[in-house]
Scaffold this active site. Sequence first.
Site, PDB file in Angstrom:
ATOM      1  CG  HIS A  14      32.370  39.052  16.981  1.00  0.00           C
ATOM      2  ND1 HIS A  14      31.793  37.970  16.364  1.00  0.00           N
ATOM      3  CD2 HIS A  14      33.686  38.756  17.113  1.00  0.00           C
ATOM      4  CE1 HIS A  14      32.709  37.049  16.131  1.00  0.00           C
ATOM      5  NE2 HIS A  14      33.866  37.500  16.572  1.00  0.00           N
ATOM      6  CG  HIS A  56      36.613  35.289  10.980  1.00  0.00           C
ATOM      7  ND1 HIS A  56      36.535  33.910  10.831  1.00  0.00           N
ATOM      8  CD2 HIS A  56      37.008  35.493  12.256  1.00  0.00           C
ATOM      9  CE1 HIS A  56      36.864  33.330  11.962  1.00  0.00           C
ATOM     10  NE2 HIS A  56      37.155  34.268  12.850  1.00  0.00           N
TER      11      HIS A  56
END
Length: 257
Positions: A14, A56
């Site tokens: 991730h 992100h």
Amino acid sequence: MEDRYEMKTKVWAHRGASAYAPENTLEAFALAVSQKADGIELDVQLTRDGVPVVIHDETIDRVTSKTGYVKDYTLKELKKLTVMEKRFPAYPSSKIPTLEEVLDAVKASGIWVNIELKTGIYWYPEIEQKVAQIVQKCDMEHRVIYSSFNHYSIQKIKQIVPEAETAYLYSDVIWNVTDYAKNTKVDGIHPAVYHIKMADFLNEYIKSGLNVRVWTVNDTTDMKWLIEAGVTAVITNYPDVAVKIREQRENQNHAGK
């Protein structure tokens, strides 16, 4: 090279091995490769000058010393910044990479790449087209999966690259999500780990035949449960831990035969 994608439950890092290195950086992705992850997950947004970069948040506040929105900075301006150097002093010079830089860096490893299109707050103009072109330029079409919380973005990808593998990301409970994905010809679903504990969703998802990749799985108990259940992939900040748990399970299965 062994095709790790043929294994049962895959381990996807991730934002790279983000528990150990600055998230969404070349260093985090390189570490994921060295920890034997089967894939990496990353997030893509556009700079002011329209370049797909891997970060992100819609702002740079959390991961750099500056503030403001990614969309308001040029690539040159972003490249002057360092990512999370205070949290990860062992990585004092990590930069925000472009998508092309990441794909070029991991291509030789054979690892898969989940590109999350970050269009849930800002729907960047032509981001789907720009990303697809870079994937093609890097000759990575056969190892890329597209996902997004913005399901319109996924349908745009399907229009641009009909053969692309796609998945719907979601965090809330969606009624009849498996039929929804199938009816819109999407290959997989990426649910949050916390919501599949609410009811017997996991059994339903696995029986659907869709690719089921669960995020963000950092608890070892959850890793064991999901690997035992046979989900397509666990998406985790700790790929080394998940790989070890998977290996232990495989060894136990072999010993029991």
